[in-house]
Design a protein around this motif. Structure first.
Motif, short mmCIF file in Angstrom:
data_model
loop_
_atom_site.label_atom_id
_atom_site.label_comp_id
_atom_site.label_asym_id
_atom_site.label_seq_id
_atom_site.Cartn_x
_atom_site.Cartn_y
_atom_site.Cartn_z
N SER A 61 22.35 27.09 56.15
CA SER A 61 23.51 26.28 55.73
C SER A 61 23.37 24.87 56.28
O SER A 61 22.54 24.60 57.15
CB SER A 61 24.83 26.88 56.26
N GLY A 62 24.21 23.98 55.79
CA GLY A 62 24.24 22.62 56.31
C GLY A 62 24.71 22.59 57.76
O GLY A 62 24.22 21.79 58.56
N SER A 63 25.64 23.47 58.08
CA SER A 63 26.13 23.53 59.46
C SER A 63 25.02 23.93 60.41
O SER A 63 24.86 23.35 61.49
CB SER A 63 27.28 24.54 59.57
N LEU A 66 22.52 21.10 61.03
CA LEU A 66 22.93 20.14 62.06
C LEU A 66 22.67 20.70 63.46
O LEU A 66 22.18 19.99 64.34
CB LEU A 66 24.42 19.80 61.88
N THR A 87 35.00 13.09 58.69
CA THR A 87 33.91 13.88 58.13
C THR A 87 34.30 15.34 58.16
O THR A 87 35.35 15.71 58.68
CB THR A 87 32.60 13.68 58.93
N PHE A 88 33.43 16.18 57.60
CA PHE A 88 33.63 17.62 57.70
C PHE A 88 33.34 18.08 59.13
O PHE A 88 32.51 17.51 59.84
CB PHE A 88 32.70 18.33 56.70
N THR A 91 29.86 18.38 61.39
CA THR A 91 29.14 17.24 61.95
C THR A 91 29.36 17.18 63.46
O THR A 91 28.43 16.87 64.22
CB THR A 91 29.63 15.91 61.31
N VAL A 133 27.16 10.06 58.62
CA VAL A 133 27.38 10.94 57.47
C VAL A 133 27.35 10.06 56.22
O VAL A 133 28.00 9.01 56.19
CB VAL A 133 28.75 11.64 57.58
N ASP A 159 23.48 13.10 58.34
CA ASP A 159 24.20 14.19 57.69
C ASP A 159 24.29 13.83 56.21
O ASP A 159 25.17 13.08 55.78
CB ASP A 159 25.59 14.38 58.31
N ALA A 161 24.66 15.98 53.75
CA ALA A 161 25.18 17.16 53.03
C ALA A 161 25.79 16.81 51.68
O ALA A 161 25.70 17.58 50.73
CB ALA A 161 26.21 17.88 53.90
N GLN A 162 26.41 15.62 51.60
CA GLN A 162 27.11 15.25 50.36
C GLN A 162 26.30 14.25 49.52
O GLN A 162 26.85 13.69 48.57
CB GLN A 162 28.47 14.61 50.70
N SER A 187 23.08 20.26 52.75
CA SER A 187 23.80 21.51 52.48
C SER A 187 23.67 21.84 51.00
O SER A 187 23.73 20.95 50.15
CB SER A 187 25.29 21.33 52.82
N LYS A 192 28.43 21.03 46.63
CA LYS A 192 27.57 19.85 46.84
C LYS A 192 26.85 19.52 45.53
O LYS A 192 26.82 20.32 44.61
CB LYS A 192 26.57 20.11 47.96
N GLY A 200 23.49 27.72 51.88
CA GLY A 200 22.11 27.28 52.06
C GLY A 200 22.10 25.87 52.60
O GLY A 200 23.10 25.15 52.51
C1 LIG Z 1 29.36 20.56 53.56
C2 LIG Z 1 29.11 19.72 54.74
C3 LIG Z 1 28.50 20.22 55.91
C4 LIG Z 1 28.24 21.67 56.14
O1 LIG Z 1 27.48 22.31 55.21
P1 LIG Z 1 27.61 23.90 55.00
O2 LIG Z 1 26.44 24.21 54.14
O3 LIG Z 1 28.92 24.14 54.32
O4 LIG Z 1 27.52 24.55 56.32
C5 LIG Z 1 28.23 19.33 56.93
N1 LIG Z 1 28.54 18.04 56.84
C6 LIG Z 1 29.15 17.53 55.75
C7 LIG Z 1 29.47 16.07 55.70
C8 LIG Z 1 29.47 18.35 54.67
O5 LIG Z 1 30.09 17.84 53.61
#
Ligand SMILES: *Cc1c(COP(=O)(O)O)cnc(C)c1O
Length: 384
Positions: A61-63, A66, A87-88, A91, A133, A159, A161-162, A187, A192, A200
């Motif tokens: 995952s994106g989490s 990080l 941010t989400f 981060t 981010v 970051d 992810a987006q 992410s 996304k 993922g």
């Molecule tokens: C979605 C997101 C994440 C986390 O990604 P996951 O795959 O949902 O764990 C981290 N940082 C930002 C800025 C995101 O938008």
């Protein structure tokens, strides 16, 4: 004429891929290779090439990306990492999971991305890294951030992810996100720009030693089997997700182009209501950089912006038009970070933007008629 508009409809642009994805999933069932394997290796190669990075490591995952990035940089308890508050959650939580301290920086008024001046102010002798981010699909100010990081010997973890495919303008030209920092994090969460059918993520780096370390971290630091060199995690990605992502990847450029077209269309449609700019701040247009528009957000600028933003959201919802708030609070206001003692208004731009921002529908397959419906409803709200 008002037509209902979903905030996000993931089925439209992927409908044509349904059969080939099912076939691919079936081939994984037959192969018996369910975790990592050739589909994931293919994904990593495609992603590295796409981002202009030397290496890519897929993960769960994106989490977790990080977290793994900070593990690869040997973040120690007490180390500080400067992150935006707007941010989400992941981060900042990645920092805390390793005993580090997230230091929240404010954002810029126009880009809504981390403010390099505030980053500079918040550097101490404990600072180890900065995590910009690339919010809503727009690259942060990597020019300034890279300068600051070099001057203070800090790592940058992007970051992204987006923002897969977004580009920043540096002195020597455009660079894709994920290729500029020590490590980039992606992410593949379904919302996304490149989303899978589950969870993922991935990391990118130009440093072969870090790539090797990330590969180790992803598999409990184990190499060879049952010999654990370092402490790692289970950050592996499964082959089903690899199939979905490999089927979707060839369409990413087209989907990004559609998002850019929709964003341009929003600017054009809103321009027909010039009075709206007395009430709304629009996102920055794309210049020489490349924005990939994961979200298209507007911000209410009237006094009592918070109340009006919420009424606007309700007004749209009454007309069956979707909208969403990213993010209603800065992370520095969250209960779990109260121990860090931030006054809510100590990050003034984050505080105001979180109260007044609203995301409008943007996704590949959104029709012009639907966009007109959104814009007309917004304008109707403010003409009352
Ligand atoms: C979605 C997101 C994440 C986390 O990604 P996951 O795959 O949902 O764990 C981290 N940082 C930002 C800025 C995101 O938008």
């Amino acid at each position: 004429m008002a037509v209902p508009v979903p905030f996000l409809d993931l089925s439209r642009h992927t409908a044509s891929l349904k059969d080939s994805i099912k076939e691919g999933l079936g081939s994984v069932v037959d192969s018996g290779i369910f975790v990592l394997g050739p589909e994931i290796a293919k994904l990593e190669k495609t992603l590295a090439d796409y981002c202009g990075a030397a290496h890519a490591i897929a993960c769960s995952s994106g989490s977790e990306a990080l977290l793994m990035a900070l593990m690869a940089l040997d973040l120690k308890p007490g180390d500080e990492v400067i992150v935006p508050s707007f941010t989400f959650f992941a981060t900042a939580s990645a920092v805390v999971r390793l005993g580090g301290i997230p230091v929240f920086a404010d954002i810029c008024k126009d880009s809504w991305n981390i403010d390099p001046n505030d980053v500079e102010r918040k550097i101490t002798k404990h600072t180890k890294a900065i995590i910009p981010v690339h919010l809503f699909g727009r690259a942060a100010d990597m020019n300034r951030l890279t300068e600051i990081a070099q001057a203070h010997n800090l790592h940058i973890i992007e970051d992204a992810a987006q923002a897969i495919g977004a580009e920043a303008v540096l002195a020597d030209g455009n660079h894709r996100v994920g290729s500029m920092g020590t490590i980039g994090c992606f992410s593949f969460y379904p919302t996304k720009n490149l989303g899978t059918m589950g969870d993922g993520g991935a990391l990118t780096t130009n440093d072969p030693a870090i790539a090797e370390k990330l590969d180790l971290i992803r598999g409990h630091g184990m190499k060879p089997r049952y010999f654990h060199k370092i402490i790692g995690i289970n950050g592996r990605l499964d082959a089903f997700q690899g199939i979905v992502l490999n089927q979707k990847f060839p369409h990413l450029e087209d989907w990004t182009f559609q998002r850019q077209q929709i964003a341009r269309q929003y600017f054009d449609l809103f321009a027909a209501y010039p009075k709206l700019s007395d009430h709304l701040q629009f996102p920055m247009k794309s210049g020489k950089d490349r924005v990939v528009w994961n979200q298209f957000c507007v911000r209410v600028t009237d006094p009592q912006e918070g109340e009006i933003r919420d009424r606007l959201g309700a007004f749209l919802s009454d007309r069956k038009i979707g909208s969403a708030i990213y993010y209603p609070f800065g992370l520095h206001e969250q209960e779990c970070f109260r121990c860090l003692n931030y006054e809510p208004k100590s990050l003034p731009v984050t505080y105001r933007v979180s109260r007044s921002i609203l995301a409008l529908p943007i996704f590949p397959g959104l029709t012009k008629e639907e966009q007109e419906s959104v814009v007309e409803a917004v304008s109707e709200f403010f003409s009352n």
